[in-house]
Motif scaffolding. Sequence first.
Motif, mmCIF file in Angstrom:
data_model
loop_
_atom_site.group_PDB
_atom_site.id
_atom_site.type_symbol
_atom_site.label_atom_id
_atom_site.label_comp_id
_atom_site.label_asym_id
_atom_site.label_seq_id
_atom_site.Cartn_x
_atom_site.Cartn_y
_atom_site.Cartn_z
ATOM 1 N N ARG A 1 1.617 4.379 6.679
ATOM 2 C CA ARG A 1 1.942 5.764 7.030
ATOM 3 C C ARG A 1 2.051 6.582 5.738
ATOM 4 N NH1 ARG A 1 4.470 7.805 11.568
ATOM 5 N NH2 ARG A 1 5.049 5.746 12.341
ATOM 6 N N CYS A 2 0.929 6.982 5.205
ATOM 7 C CA CYS A 2 0.939 7.749 3.955
ATOM 8 C C CYS A 2 -0.394 8.487 3.852
ATOM 9 C CB CYS A 2 1.111 6.800 2.772
ATOM 10 S SG CYS A 2 0.895 7.585 1.169
ATOM 11 N N TRP A 3 -0.350 9.757 3.410
ATOM 12 C CA TRP A 3 -1.589 10.517 3.283
ATOM 13 C C TRP A 3 -2.460 10.014 2.138
ATOM 14 C CZ3 TRP A 3 -2.699 13.005 7.369
ATOM 15 C CH2 TRP A 3 -1.726 13.689 8.090
ATOM 16 N N HIS A 4 -1.867 9.402 1.152
ATOM 17 C CA HIS A 4 -2.634 9.114 -0.071
ATOM 18 C C HIS A 4 -2.572 7.663 -0.512
ATOM 19 C CE1 HIS A 4 -2.903 13.430 -0.185
ATOM 20 N NE2 HIS A 4 -1.594 13.529 -0.236
ATOM 21 N N LEU B 1 0.821 -1.210 0.000
ATOM 22 C CA LEU B 1 0.000 0.000 0.000
ATOM 23 C C LEU B 1 0.859 1.266 0.000
ATOM 24 C CD1 LEU B 1 -2.641 -1.128 2.661
ATOM 25 C CD2 LEU B 1 -2.934 -0.993 0.185
ATOM 26 N N HIS B 2 1.965 1.234 0.735
ATOM 27 C CA HIS B 2 2.790 2.440 0.855
ATOM 28 C C HIS B 2 3.679 2.592 -0.385
ATOM 29 C CE1 HIS B 2 5.622 5.364 2.423
ATOM 30 N NE2 HIS B 2 4.793 5.564 3.437
ATOM 31 N N PRO B 3 3.791 3.808 -0.930
ATOM 32 C CA PRO B 3 4.662 3.993 -2.104
ATOM 33 C C PRO B 3 6.083 3.475 -1.871
ATOM 34 C CG PRO B 3 3.336 5.947 -1.771
ATOM 35 C CD PRO B 3 3.069 5.052 -0.586
ATOM 36 N N LEU C 1 0.265 18.689 1.390
ATOM 37 C CA LEU C 1 0.063 17.947 2.643
ATOM 38 C C LEU C 1 1.270 17.036 2.904
ATOM 39 C CD1 LEU C 1 -1.940 17.255 4.938
ATOM 40 C CD2 LEU C 1 -2.919 15.509 3.447
ATOM 41 N N CYS C 2 1.715 16.322 1.862
ATOM 42 C CA CYS C 2 2.872 15.410 2.002
ATOM 43 C C CYS C 2 4.107 16.167 2.486
ATOM 44 C CB CYS C 2 3.230 14.775 0.667
ATOM 45 S SG CYS C 2 1.942 13.747 -0.018
ATOM 46 N N LEU C 3 4.295 17.362 1.921
ATOM 47 C CA LEU C 3 5.542 18.082 2.192
ATOM 48 C C LEU C 3 5.542 18.824 3.531
ATOM 49 C CD1 LEU C 3 6.100 19.482 -1.415
ATOM 50 C CD2 LEU C 3 7.373 17.647 -0.304
ATOM 51 N N GLY D 1 7.570 17.087 6.751
ATOM 52 C CA GLY D 1 6.432 16.308 6.260
ATOM 53 C C GLY D 1 6.773 14.836 6.182
ATOM 54 N N CYS D 2 6.314 14.189 5.111
ATOM 55 C CA CYS D 2 6.603 12.763 4.939
ATOM 56 C C CYS D 2 8.087 12.569 4.637
ATOM 57 C CB CYS D 2 5.761 12.230 3.778
ATOM 58 S SG CYS D 2 6.253 10.573 3.296
ATOM 59 N N ARG D 3 8.702 11.628 5.322
ATOM 60 C CA ARG D 3 10.159 11.430 5.179
ATOM 61 C C ARG D 3 10.543 10.791 3.857
ATOM 62 N NH1 ARG D 3 10.383 10.362 11.533
ATOM 63 N NH2 ARG D 3 10.227 12.578 11.961
ATOM 64 N N PHE D 4 9.562 10.274 3.162
ATOM 65 C CA PHE D 4 9.861 9.631 1.875
ATOM 66 C C PHE D 4 9.561 10.577 0.708
ATOM 67 C CE2 PHE D 4 8.669 6.345 -1.448
ATOM 68 C CZ PHE D 4 9.976 5.932 -1.682
ATOM 69 N N ALA D 5 9.076 11.780 1.010
ATOM 70 C CA ALA D 5 8.559 12.671 -0.042
ATOM 71 C C ALA D 5 9.544 12.904 -1.186
ATOM 72 C CB ALA D 5 8.126 13.992 0.572
ATOM 73 N N ASP D 6 10.832 13.086 -0.882
ATOM 74 C CA ASP D 6 11.770 13.434 -1.961
ATOM 75 C C ASP D 6 12.077 12.260 -2.896
ATOM 76 O OD1 ASP D 6 13.111 12.107 0.027
ATOM 77 O OD2 ASP D 6 14.952 13.298 -0.126
ATOM 78 N N ARG D 7 11.551 11.068 -2.574
ATOM 79 C CA ARG D 7 11.810 9.902 -3.429
ATOM 80 C C ARG D 7 10.511 9.231 -3.888
ATOM 81 N NH1 ARG D 7 15.661 6.103 -0.078
ATOM 82 N NH2 ARG D 7 16.494 5.532 -2.118
ATOM 83 N N CYS D 8 9.402 9.801 -3.491
ATOM 84 C CA CYS D 8 8.113 9.128 -3.689
ATOM 85 C C CYS D 8 7.607 9.272 -5.126
ATOM 86 C CB CYS D 8 7.094 9.716 -2.711
ATOM 87 S SG CYS D 8 5.447 9.042 -2.949
ATOM 88 N N ALA D 9 7.332 8.138 -5.749
ATOM 89 C CA ALA D 9 6.861 8.150 -7.142
ATOM 90 C C ALA D 9 5.420 8.644 -7.239
ATOM 91 C CB ALA D 9 6.971 6.744 -7.728
HETATM 92 S S1 SF4 Z 1 2.620 10.759 2.308
HETATM 93 FE FE1 SF4 Z 1 2.854 11.607 0.229
HETATM 94 S S2 SF4 Z 1 5.078 11.671 -0.107
HETATM 95 FE FE2 SF4 Z 1 4.702 10.321 1.616
HETATM 96 S S3 SF4 Z 1 4.612 8.298 0.752
HETATM 97 FE FE3 SF4 Z 1 2.517 9.068 0.844
HETATM 98 S S4 SF4 Z 1 2.150 10.017 -1.147
HETATM 99 FE FE4 SF4 Z 1 4.360 9.739 -0.944
#
Ligand code: SF4
Length: 313
Positions: free
Chosen positions: A309-312, A239-241, A291-293, A271-279
């Motif tokens: 742990r992801c907004w979307h 589920l998580h990117p 929101l992610c950032l 924000g989300c710690r994976f944001a700079d690599r998230c597809a």
């Molecule tokens: S919260 Fe946003 S940046 Fe983080 S994993 Fe989910 S979609 Fe990607």
Amino acid sequence: MLLSIEHLRVAFTVGSSVRQAVNEVSLALEEKTKTAIIGETGCGKSVLAMAVAGILPDNAHSRGSITWENKPLSEQLLKTIRGNKLSLIPQNPLGSLNPVLTAGFQVSEALARVRPALNKLALYQNTLELFHAAGLDQPQTVYHSYPYQLSGGMAQRVLLAAAMAGTPKLVLADEPTKGLDLDTRNQNVLLLHQVFENSALLLITHDIEVAATCQSLLVMYAGEIVETGQAEAVLTKPLHPYTCQLLAAHPSQGLIPIPGLPANMTKLAAGCRFADRCALLGKLNASQSQLCLTKHPALNKCGVTAAVRCWHA
Ligand code: SF4
Ligand SMILES: Nc1ncnc2c1ncn2[C@@H]1O[C@H](COP(=O)(O)OP(=O)(O)OP(=O)(O)O)[C@@H](O)[C@H]1O
Ligand SMILES: [Mg+2]
């Protein structure tokens, strides 16, 4: 509950900076359950295991609570269960063995700690039995071997034998198949599940096929759990990117590398710690990506056993 971890944080002081290693990790392990942890290098897997085993280095600071059979896991309690009810199979088997002592001496020492009544001969015989049970074909030869005389697979089995010296209720196995050829990996994983059938197992690995041998799976990124659930579900329908991209990076699934580098643990993003690599981020609209950032997502339950742990997601 056998082990319960609540809001565990571990940070290291390095010079004048503080490096976060484990952030707000909560998890619970029931007796006899098998749980795998996956995640890129540096995401905090070993530090989490070291925190449970109470062997964090001096420059570590930890917060949060760990309970063992519903009692706080104090230093005192750790002294009575470590090497007996709680076993750690450390990362890097050859480096974990003392290079100037024979394998047999080191395992018989572990055995002597949990069974102090055994005399020298009984210790020797019991150590040979442990080597045999750990799948070592020539226990006597291994007994008298120094670590440099062992292959990686044999060293892993020596550590397995040491972990079997007690009657562990929980085994923390940190990358027990690292560097092994496919055959030896398969044999060692099978053995691990066989010999610790009645123990809970927390299995740290980079190997998705090894993770798939457990019932539950935790995916860590930047010191946090970003996804949990039944191993099969997480590995087939992530589920998580991050989990999606981690699985896509696996040789069996296309070898598509995750862009960028693991998070900077001395300066964590707001924000989300994976944001700079998230597809997924690039496919979101402006307010969604904002929101992610800007806001750190919580680990939210989805269904009975899963959490993400992801907004979307
Ligand atoms: S919260 Fe946003 S940046 Fe983080 S994993 Fe989910 S979609 Fe990607
Ligand atoms: N003694 C230490 N001093 C400072 N930082 C440390 C120390 N030990 C670990 N760290 C840091 O803690 C973080 C988590 O490390 P850890 O060893 O748990 O990673 P890992 O997920 O086990 O990685 P790998 O898959 O490579 O084993 C990393 O940023 C690491 O640099
Ligand atoms: Mg590690």
